[in-house]
Design a protein around this motif. Structure first.
Motif, PDB file in Angstrom:
ATOM      1  N   GLY A 289      42.392  -1.417  48.075  1.00 28.24           N
ATOM      2  CA  GLY A 289      40.942  -1.560  47.984  1.00 28.24           C
ATOM      3  C   GLY A 289      40.428  -1.325  46.569  1.00 28.24           C
TER       4      GLY A 289
ATOM      5  N   ASP B  47      54.567   4.498  51.588  1.00 27.68           N
ATOM      6  CA  ASP B  47      53.664   3.452  51.078  1.00 27.68           C
ATOM      7  C   ASP B  47      54.290   2.600  49.968  1.00 27.68           C
ATOM      8  OD1 ASP B  47      51.734   4.367  52.813  1.00 27.68           O
ATOM      9  OD2 ASP B  47      50.228   4.783  51.272  1.00 27.68           O
TER      10      ASP B  47
ATOM     11  N   SER C 234      34.604   6.106  42.738  1.00 31.37           N
ATOM     12  CA  SER C 234      33.405   6.418  43.545  1.00 31.37           C
ATOM     13  C   SER C 234      32.684   7.642  43.001  1.00 31.37           C
ATOM     14  CB  SER C 234      33.793   6.672  45.002  1.00 31.37           C
ATOM     15  OG  SER C 234      34.306   5.505  45.581  1.00 31.37           O
TER      16      SER C 234
ATOM     17  N   ALA D 135      42.600   4.819  47.707  1.00 28.03           N
ATOM     18  CA  ALA D 135      41.448   5.672  47.441  1.00 28.03           C
ATOM     19  C   ALA D 135      41.889   6.944  46.722  1.00 28.03           C
ATOM     20  CB  ALA D 135      40.760   6.021  48.755  1.00 28.03           C
ATOM     21  N   SER D 136      42.984   7.540  47.199  1.00 27.71           N
ATOM     22  CA  SER D 136      43.395   8.844  46.673  1.00 27.71           C
ATOM     23  C   SER D 136      44.507   8.750  45.641  1.00 27.71           C
ATOM     24  CB  SER D 136      43.886   9.730  47.824  1.00 27.71           C
ATOM     25  OG  SER D 136      45.022   9.136  48.434  1.00 27.71           O
TER      26      SER D 136
ATOM     27  N   LYS E 273      44.359   0.329  58.225  1.00 23.93           N
ATOM     28  CA  LYS E 273      44.596  -1.112  58.225  1.00 23.93           C
ATOM     29  C   LYS E 273      45.708  -1.423  59.214  1.00 23.93           C
ATOM     30  CE  LYS E 273      44.431   0.188  54.295  1.00 23.93           C
ATOM     31  NZ  LYS E 273      43.869   1.448  53.697  1.00 23.93           N
TER      32      LYS E 273
ATOM     33  N   ASP F 174      48.713   1.113  58.637  1.00 21.51           N
ATOM     34  CA  ASP F 174      48.575   1.869  57.387  1.00 21.51           C
ATOM     35  C   ASP F 174      47.374   2.797  57.525  1.00 21.51           C
ATOM     36  OD1 ASP F 174      48.146   2.771  54.799  1.00 21.51           O
ATOM     37  OD2 ASP F 174      47.559   0.808  54.004  1.00 21.51           O
TER      38      ASP F 174
ATOM     39  N   ARG G  77      39.819  -4.171  44.138  1.00 15.04           N
ATOM     40  CA  ARG G  77      38.739  -5.130  44.381  1.00 15.04           C
ATOM     41  C   ARG G  77      37.517  -4.855  43.509  1.00 15.04           C
ATOM     42  NH1 ARG G  77      37.449  -4.811  50.402  1.00 15.04           N
ATOM     43  NH2 ARG G  77      36.309  -6.729  50.006  1.00 15.04           N
ATOM     44  N   LEU G  78      37.520  -3.756  42.790  1.00 12.24           N
ATOM     45  CA  LEU G  78      36.367  -3.426  41.939  1.00 12.24           C
ATOM     46  C   LEU G  78      36.188  -4.487  40.848  1.00 12.24           C
ATOM     47  CD1 LEU G  78      34.285  -1.070  41.559  1.00 12.24           C
ATOM     48  CD2 LEU G  78      35.791  -0.232  39.759  1.00 12.24           C
TER      49      LEU G  78
ATOM     50  N   GLU H 265      29.702   2.791  48.244  1.00 12.93           N
ATOM     51  CA  GLU H 265      30.525   1.706  48.790  1.00 12.93           C
ATOM     52  C   GLU H 265      29.804   0.370  48.663  1.00 12.93           C
ATOM     53  OE1 GLU H 265      33.730   1.820  49.605  1.00 12.93           O
ATOM     54  OE2 GLU H 265      33.612   3.910  49.019  1.00 12.93           O
TER      55      GLU H 265
ATOM     56  N   GLN I  15      43.702  -5.411  50.396  1.00 14.99           N
ATOM     57  CA  GLN I  15      43.753  -4.050  50.936  1.00 14.99           C
ATOM     58  C   GLN I  15      44.765  -3.947  52.090  1.00 14.99           C
ATOM     59  OE1 GLN I  15      39.643  -3.102  51.415  1.00 14.99           O
ATOM     60  NE2 GLN I  15      40.000  -0.964  51.903  1.00 14.99           N
TER      61      GLN I  15
ATOM     62  N   LYS J 219      29.834  -0.664  44.995  1.00 11.38           N
ATOM     63  CA  LYS J 219      31.162  -1.128  44.575  1.00 11.38           C
ATOM     64  C   LYS J 219      31.404  -2.561  45.053  1.00 11.38           C
ATOM     65  CE  LYS J 219      34.658   2.343  44.320  1.00 11.38           C
ATOM     66  NZ  LYS J 219      35.641   3.132  45.083  1.00 11.38           N
TER      67      LYS J 219
HETATM   68  N1  LIG Z   1      34.957  -4.528  47.382  1.00 10.06           N
HETATM   69  C1  LIG Z   1      35.373  -3.390  46.828  1.00 10.06           C
HETATM   70  N2  LIG Z   1      35.152  -3.160  45.522  1.00 10.06           N
HETATM   71  C2  LIG Z   1      35.543  -2.009  44.962  1.00 10.06           C
HETATM   72  N3  LIG Z   1      36.177  -1.009  45.595  1.00 10.06           N
HETATM   73  C3  LIG Z   1      36.431  -1.198  46.893  1.00 10.06           C
HETATM   74  C4  LIG Z   1      36.051  -2.373  47.580  1.00 10.06           C
HETATM   75  N4  LIG Z   1      36.445  -2.267  48.856  1.00 10.06           N
HETATM   76  C5  LIG Z   1      37.045  -1.077  48.953  1.00 10.06           C
HETATM   77  N5  LIG Z   1      37.045  -0.420  47.789  1.00 10.06           N
HETATM   78  C6  LIG Z   1      37.593   0.911  47.494  1.00 10.06           C
HETATM   79  O1  LIG Z   1      38.955   0.893  47.836  1.00 10.06           O
HETATM   80  C7  LIG Z   1      39.369   2.193  48.251  1.00 10.06           C
HETATM   81  C8  LIG Z   1      40.062   2.078  49.586  1.00 10.06           C
HETATM   82  O2  LIG Z   1      41.186   1.236  49.444  1.00 10.06           O
HETATM   83  P1  LIG Z   1      42.414   1.339  50.420  1.00 10.06           P
HETATM   84  O3  LIG Z   1      41.990   1.021  51.806  1.00 10.06           O
HETATM   85  O4  LIG Z   1      43.492   0.517  49.835  1.00 10.06           O
HETATM   86  O5  LIG Z   1      42.732   2.899  50.325  1.00 10.06           O
HETATM   87  P2  LIG Z   1      43.524   3.804  51.339  1.00 10.06           P
HETATM   88  O6  LIG Z   1      44.782   3.099  51.707  1.00 10.06           O
HETATM   89  O7  LIG Z   1      42.643   4.214  52.460  1.00 10.06           O
HETATM   90  O8  LIG Z   1      43.794   5.056  50.419  1.00 10.06           O
HETATM   91  P3  LIG Z   1      45.178   5.771  50.037  1.00 10.06           P
HETATM   92  O9  LIG Z   1      46.215   4.691  49.870  1.00 10.06           O
HETATM   93  O10 LIG Z   1      44.879   6.493  48.769  1.00 10.06           O
HETATM   94  O11 LIG Z   1      45.462   6.688  51.184  1.00 10.06           O
HETATM   95  C9  LIG Z   1      38.114   3.034  48.346  1.00 10.06           C
HETATM   96  O12 LIG Z   1      38.026   3.875  47.213  1.00 10.06           O
HETATM   97  C10 LIG Z   1      36.985   2.000  48.340  1.00 10.06           C
HETATM   98  O13 LIG Z   1      35.801   2.483  47.751  1.00 10.06           O
END
Ligand SMILES: Nc1ncnc2c1ncn2[C@@H]1O[C@H](COP(=O)(O)OP(=O)(O)OP(=O)(O)O)[C@@H](O)[C@H]1O
Ligand SMILES: [Mg+2]
Length: 338
Positions: A278, A157, A212, A185-186, A19, A12, A281-282, A227, A324, A230
């Motif tokens: 991710g 996705d 963020s 994230a996006s 990931k 991913d 997880r906030l 980061e 995540q 968070k």
């Molecule tokens: N422990 C945490 N608490 C809060 N937010 C977190 C934590 N760990 C990661 N994040 C947030 O999670 C997001 C990343 O998550 P994830 O890896 O699922 O996204 P991504 O798959 O890279 O993005 P997209 O799916 O939008 O392309 C980021 O915005 C990051 O700041």
């Protein structure tokens, strides 16, 4: 095949982090047998991050299932007159033209009848239509190959999210209508499943990066510090909560609109919301969203559905990041199930 072991790798490549999960299915159990995680410091650093991950995890030359997402991926549910599969394959190019905002020559098309939709007439059927800009797929395949892996399937996705759930429920069993919500994230992917069927998916463009940005602005911290804050807000918990409240409300409202739409369209209620990604997880976000939807809302726990067969370091990374890793698990599930 029954009783045989089968391993598959899901990769991913997210906007924030890459990931990787290897799932090995044997008989009726699934195990996570390899996992990796690497953050992407910026768009231009994506290939290098992926190359490093491939190197670290010894993935050179291996087959992977990966995915695309975003505005160049169009998913629509359309009502068509009843027809058989081969007729549908021919009709879909003409039908798709009405529903997608790009030229039909620019996209790769796929379609599948949706069973159990309510709002169709007696001579109609509901069809899931997926159109992905060819360029997006080609660029992704080029990236993967240039980093040393061999893409065998490019998924989307939102569907990987559903497949992860299917693999997990094969192992665990969950009934009723669940809304899977992956907060990246996006963007945020929503997939509403009834038992083992995916009935509705949508992508909304609010995610962790919006949280963020607010934290950075309101707490005057740089992206690196964001980061950290968070992950572990410490005594700034209340400040963080206040900073993200507006975005949390926006995200909650967007998701709720989708759930309302689903409930009207399919005439059935969503029983539970399962968060991943991710963004989920906030601290405090799940509760805030639960208040918005007024439905039981939890962060998914892949550890309860899969056994882990990883090195100590690998197990620790996986456990920390488990919610995540869901899309990567769902990608691996595409190959791991049969
Ligand atoms: N422990 C945490 N608490 C809060 N937010 C977190 C934590 N760990 C990661 N994040 C947030 O999670 C997001 C990343 O998550 P994830 O890896 O699922 O996204 P991504 O798959 O890279 O993005 P997209 O799916 O939008 O392309 C980021 O915005 C990051 O700041
Ligand atoms: Mg993602």
């Amino acid at each position: 095949m029954f009783g045989r072991r089968k391993a598959a790798i899901g990769l991913d490549v997210g906007t924030h982090a890459i990931k990787m999960v290897e799932v090995t299915v044997s008989g009726s159990s699934a195990a996570i047998t390899n996992a990796g995680y690497r953050e992407v410091p910026g768009e231009e650093a994506r290939a290098e991050a992926l190359r490093q991950l491939v190197l670290d995890k010894g993935l050179r030359g291996t087959d992977v299932v990966s995915s695309v997402a975003g505005r160049s991926v169009i998913v629509r549910y359309v009502n068509l007159r009843k027809m058989d599969a081969s007729e549908l394959q021919n009709a879909i190019r003409f039908e798709a033209d009405k529903y997608i905002p790009f030229s039909i020559d620019e996209v790769v098309l796929d379609c599948q009848p949706v069973e159990g939709a309510e709002s169709v007439g007696p001579d109609e059927m509901k069809v899931l239509l997926v159109a992905v800009k060819r360029r997006l797929i080609e660029d992704h395949v080029t990236l993967l190959r240039s980093c040393g892996v061999n893409p065998v399937i490019i998924d989307v996705d939102g569907f990987a999210l559903g497949n992860a759930h299917l693999l997990a429920t094969d192992m665990k069993g969950r009934q009723g209508v669940s809304a899977l919500v992956d907060i990246g994230a996006s963007k945020t992917n929503i997939n509403v499943m009834e038992n083992d069927r995916s009935l509705f998916t949508r992508e909304v463009y609010v995610g962790g990066a919006d949280f963020s940005a607010e934290i950075s602005r309101r707490l005057a911290v740089n992206p690196f510090e964001v980061e950290q804050v968070k992950g572990d807000p410490g005594d700034r918990q209340e400040e963080v909560r206040e900073a993200v409240q507006g975005v949390a409300d926006d995200l909650g409202n967007e998701i709720r609109l989708s759930l309302d739409f689903f409930e009207n369209e399919f005439d059935r209620a969503v029983d539970a919301v399962i968060l991943s990604g991710g963004g989920s997880r906030l601290a405090g976000l799940a509760q805030s969203l639960e208040g918005n939807f007024n439905k039981p809302t939890e962060v998914c726990d892949p550890m309860s559905a899969f056994s882990l067969r990883l090195s100590q370091g690998g197990a620790q990374t996986f456990q920390e990041k488990a919610p995540q890793m869901i899309v990567a698990i769902g990608l691996a599930a595409r190959l791991g199930r049969n």
